[in-house]
Design an enzyme around this catalytic site. Sequence first.
Site, PDB file in Angstrom:
ATOM      1  CB  SER A  98     -11.123 -31.935  30.338  1.00 10.02           C
ATOM      2  OG  SER A  98     -12.630 -31.451  30.362  1.00 10.02           O
ATOM      3  CG  ASP A 242     -15.732 -32.488  32.858  1.00  2.00           C
ATOM      4  OD1 ASP A 242     -15.762 -31.916  33.887  1.00  2.00           O
ATOM      5  OD2 ASP A 242     -15.154 -31.914  32.030  1.00  2.00           O
ATOM      6  CG  ASP A 244     -11.630 -29.674  33.467  1.00  2.23           C
ATOM      7  OD1 ASP A 244     -12.762 -30.376  33.222  1.00  2.23           O
ATOM      8  OD2 ASP A 244     -11.077 -28.899  32.849  1.00  2.23           O
ATOM      9  CG  ASP A 246     -14.395 -28.102  31.621  1.00  2.00           C
ATOM     10  OD1 ASP A 246     -14.823 -29.265  32.001  1.00  2.00           O
ATOM     11  OD2 ASP A 246     -13.816 -27.609  30.618  1.00  2.00           O
TER      12      ASP A 246
END
Length: 462
Positions: A98, A242, A244, A246
């Site tokens: 992440s 960021d 990933d 999300d």
Amino acid sequence: MSKEPIISVSGVRGKVAESLDPQVITRFSLAFGTFVEGKTVVIGRDSRTSSPLLRHAVLTGLLATGCHVIDVGLCSTPTILLMSKILDAQGSITITASHNPVEWNGIEFASESGRLLNQAERDRLLHIYQTESFNLSAWDELGTYEEKNDGMFIHLKWILELDWINVDSIRRRKFKVALDCGNGAGSVISPLLLHELGCDVVELNCVPDGNFNRPAEPTPEAISELCMSVRESEADIGFAHDGDADRVVIVTNEGIPLSGEWTYAFVSDFILSKTTGDIVATVSTSRMLDDIAEKHGVAIHRTKVGVGWVVEKMLEVDAVLGGEGTGGVIYPSINYTTDGITSIAAILQYLADSQQSISELVDNIPKYEMCRKKFEIPSQEVATQLVNMAMKQYQDETKSSQSLDLTDGIKLVWDDRWVNIRKSGTEPVIRVFSEAPTNEEAETLCDEILECLDMLLKQINL
């Protein structure tokens, strides 16, 4: 620094070749394959250069426990979990760290249909891992493998068909948008979404090669290039993901970076104007959410930090929205996980409906100043000991003018400010967050806590 991986509500993370190696990943994958009883598991990965290595380790564990693996490839985390939901899989593993730095990686688990593991499931998975009670399949009962490469397009379709998205009204505004994907997993899907919404897109770091040109966590300090791009291109807004995707954070039309707190604030004000229902946030999310909930006449529920905790509370109270101050917002109409791509669409719809600039929308919401600092510690064990010592001290010292909230770590609350001390679930640090009417007051709160932690640390035999 700890040589053990960090295991938390966020999954398993560590520095590659230090605290995270293929053996750890394979063991966790064996445990997860056992946990889902060898059924269907969706896997996907972010763009980090170490993710292909982890993918092979994950496959080894899942195939050895008889799972049918559906590999959706390089995708954002919300895309992977949505595909698990659509494919009605019994579990999913997302290979990502992440927002952590580029040298980190990890795996995140979900159970059936893309639902994040609850506490009981996390405990059971960890027990299987620790005891190595793996259900290995015989040579003629090993798992099977297939690839599915349309996840990104399915995710986009779901977003564009949301009840509260009016594609035509967004297209009429002809927004100019600067987008910084940090060379992460959102580097393809988010530009495609913006083009579908009729935007003129200025792309920065939108090649998903994992060679991050800026820190994976899009803090205001990390996205200076995006701020400059917004100003130079005269864009209406800037977005930054960021690693990933999300999460998403915002840069105003004046080129001013906003903290992730504003993403949830804007989205909640917009969504609650379309529907009614409670919202959920963590204990360290801005009190802007309290003001917005009061404005719309709904309740706000606070949880421990971590998407899994937020999701559990959302399901419990049937919330219409959930999220954290990191720039992560959860949309039940898509899936119960933070989704930075859907947030882009929501904020553009908010702009289109309001007929205002993003700077004007900032002025419409009561503001507080937040300070975030880290206290580095040698290990997670020391962090636990230190937080417990601080908890005892503050329990003994709590005055009538403040309240003590122990939902997650220690949160001292006054009428107009608060400070939260908690062990990180993703890094070997103690996080200290504060919020107050001014920057100076918020920073003073953080610094006082850091001084206390430093004194307490000296009492521990390292």
